[in-house]
Every structure is written in C-alpha cells, then in structure tokens.
Design a protein around this motif. Structure first.
Motif, PDB file in Angstrom:
ATOM      1  N   SER A   1      20.026 -49.611 -14.267  1.00 16.68           N
ATOM      2  CA  SER A   1      20.039 -50.897 -13.652  1.00 16.68           C
ATOM      3  C   SER A   1      19.097 -51.612 -13.928  1.00 16.68           C
ATOM      4  O   SER A   1      19.063 -53.102 -13.434  1.00 16.68           O
ATOM      5  N   GLY A   2      18.175 -51.311 -14.469  1.00 15.96           N
ATOM      6  CA  GLY A   2      16.944 -52.131 -14.872  1.00 15.96           C
ATOM      7  C   GLY A   2      15.909 -52.209 -13.547  1.00 15.96           C
ATOM      8  O   GLY A   2      14.884 -53.093 -13.433  1.00 15.96           O
ATOM      9  N   LEU A   3      16.395 -51.741 -12.533  1.00 14.71           N
ATOM     10  CA  LEU A   3      15.588 -51.901 -11.093  1.00 14.71           C
ATOM     11  C   LEU A   3      14.662 -50.523 -11.219  1.00 14.71           C
ATOM     12  O   LEU A   3      15.012 -49.380 -11.657  1.00 14.71           O
ATOM     13  N   TYR A   4      13.671 -50.590 -10.249  1.00 14.28           N
ATOM     14  CA  TYR A   4      12.602 -49.541 -10.109  1.00 14.28           C
ATOM     15  C   TYR A   4      13.213 -48.680  -9.221  1.00 14.28           C
ATOM     16  O   TYR A   4      13.749 -49.050  -8.004  1.00 14.28           O
ATOM     17  N   GLU A   5      12.865 -47.352  -9.311  1.00 14.89           N
ATOM     18  CA  GLU A   5      13.035 -46.242  -8.400  1.00 14.89           C
ATOM     19  C   GLU A   5      12.007 -45.637  -8.053  1.00 14.89           C
ATOM     20  O   GLU A   5      10.814 -45.469  -8.855  1.00 14.89           O
ATOM     21  N   TYR A   6      11.301 -45.775  -6.662  1.00 18.96           N
ATOM     22  CA  TYR A   6       9.997 -45.397  -6.239  1.00 18.96           C
ATOM     23  C   TYR A   6       9.909 -43.914  -5.815  1.00 18.96           C
ATOM     24  O   TYR A   6      10.801 -43.512  -5.000  1.00 18.96           O
ATOM     25  N   LYS A   7       9.010 -42.993  -6.487  1.00 21.21           N
ATOM     26  CA  LYS A   7       8.756 -41.949  -5.979  1.00 21.21           C
ATOM     27  C   LYS A   7       7.269 -41.765  -5.389  1.00 21.21           C
ATOM     28  O   LYS A   7       6.362 -42.126  -6.219  1.00 21.21           O
ATOM     29  N   ILE A   8       7.023 -41.393  -4.221  1.00 17.59           N
ATOM     30  CA  ILE A   8       5.845 -41.225  -3.526  1.00 17.59           C
ATOM     31  C   ILE A   8       5.443 -39.869  -3.326  1.00 17.59           C
ATOM     32  O   ILE A   8       6.278 -39.027  -2.599  1.00 17.59           O
ATOM     33  N   PHE A   9       4.318 -39.428  -3.842  1.00 16.98           N
ATOM     34  CA  PHE A   9       3.759 -38.045  -3.262  1.00 16.98           C
ATOM     35  C   PHE A   9       2.461 -38.429  -2.580  1.00 16.98           C
ATOM     36  O   PHE A   9       1.604 -39.079  -3.250  1.00 16.98           O
ATOM     37  N   GLY A  10       2.221 -37.885  -1.573  1.00 20.86           N
ATOM     38  CA  GLY A  10       0.998 -38.229  -0.713  1.00 20.86           C
ATOM     39  C   GLY A  10       0.816 -37.148   0.380  1.00 20.86           C
ATOM     40  O   GLY A  10       1.667 -36.207   0.722  1.00 20.86           O
TER      41      GLY A  10
END
Length: 174
Positions: A9-18
């Motif tokens: 898609s050219g869009l960002y997928e966000y992955k958060i580890f915290g």
C-alpha cells in the motif's frame, strides 16, 4: 498468490514494543477500554462513543487533525479477551474497521475505512506491564510527510506516555 504476497500500500504499519513500569496490566486494560475516560486524557479525541447496531457494538471515533487538514473518523468493532498462556495472564484487544449503514460518513470529515489494531498487554513480572501494539490505517487524502514523520517519531511514543499518565489518574482504579 495475492494472499501470500499482498499488494504493497505504501502506507506505514506501526509496531510498538514498550513497558509501563508502574502500571499493572489490569489497570492498563481498564484505561484502554474506557471510552468515556479516554475523552478526558486523549487530546486528539473530538467525538467518541459506542452504540449497538443490529446486535453488534460499534465504536465511532472522530480524531482531531492539525489545521489545515480535515479530521478523520473511524467506525470499528473491538473485542478484549483475557487469556492464560503457559501460566501467564495476557490481555488481547483486537479492533477493525467496519461499514455500518446507520453510521454514514460526515461532510468535512474523512472516513478511515481501512483500520486494524492488535494490542497485547501482560505483566512485566514486577508492578508494571509489557505492551505490544500493531496498528495500521489508511488515513485517506493527502497526508504531508511532516505529519507522517511526526507520528512515527513522536506521536506513537507519546501515546504510551499518555496512557501511563492516564493510568495514574484513572478514577476507577482500586
């Protein structure tokens, strides 16, 4: 093989580890699931509520975007489950956009029709929580690169800090 190799898609997928060192997972989940309380601590909420349509609980969420951009809105379902995995208590929250005829797009607001989120929270083994989140949406319209960069570098990490502050001020905590 479109299923194995979906079109990019050219869009960002966000992955958060915290981690939230001083917020137990039960509290994090309560804060995250409490829509009325989110209106108090999330500065980007313009409107947020849950209604039942055809027996299904659906959430409407309008998000404030900075001028001169149009606000975005989401219509989605979500579910939270507590699971026991190898003796560990893990909470999983899944959310996904849906199309509901009773909740049509509004003029002047861009409808985000492609949204998916997975959130996993568990104890860090002390007094806090480990958090993993996967997030994707297609915000539609033309989003300037400065806003995309802000979201990746500042907005997403700030969200964890905001949740931590919200946990500390949650009125329903025991």
């Amino acid at each position: 093989l479109p299923i194995l190799f979906p079109q990019q898609s050219g869009l960002y997928e966000y992955k958060i580890f915290g981690g939230l060192a001083d917020c137990p997972p039960e509290l994090c989940v309560d804060v995250y699931m409490d829509l009325d309380f989110r209106k108090q601590w999330d500065q980007y909420v313009k409107e947020l509520y849950e209604k039942t349509y055809d027996g299904e609980k659906v959430i409407y969420w309008e998000v404030k975007f900075p001028f001169p951009l149009s606000n975005r809105d989401y219509v989605y379902v979500r579910e939270c489950r507590e699971m026991a995995v190898d003796g560990r208590r893990i909470w999983v929250v899944l959310a996904q956009s849906v199309s509901v005829p009773q909740c049509p797009a509004r003029p002047g607001i861009i409808r985000v029709s492609s949204y998916k989120q997975s959130l996993v929270i568990e104890s860090d083994g002390k007094a806090g929580s480990k958090v993993y989140m996967y997030y994707f949406d297609n915000p539609g319209g033309m989003i300037p690169s400065w806003l995309v960069n802000w979201a990746a570098k500042s907005g997403v990490p700030a969200f964890l800090k905001d949740i931590q502050k919200a946990c500390h001020s949650y009125p329903k905590s025991t």
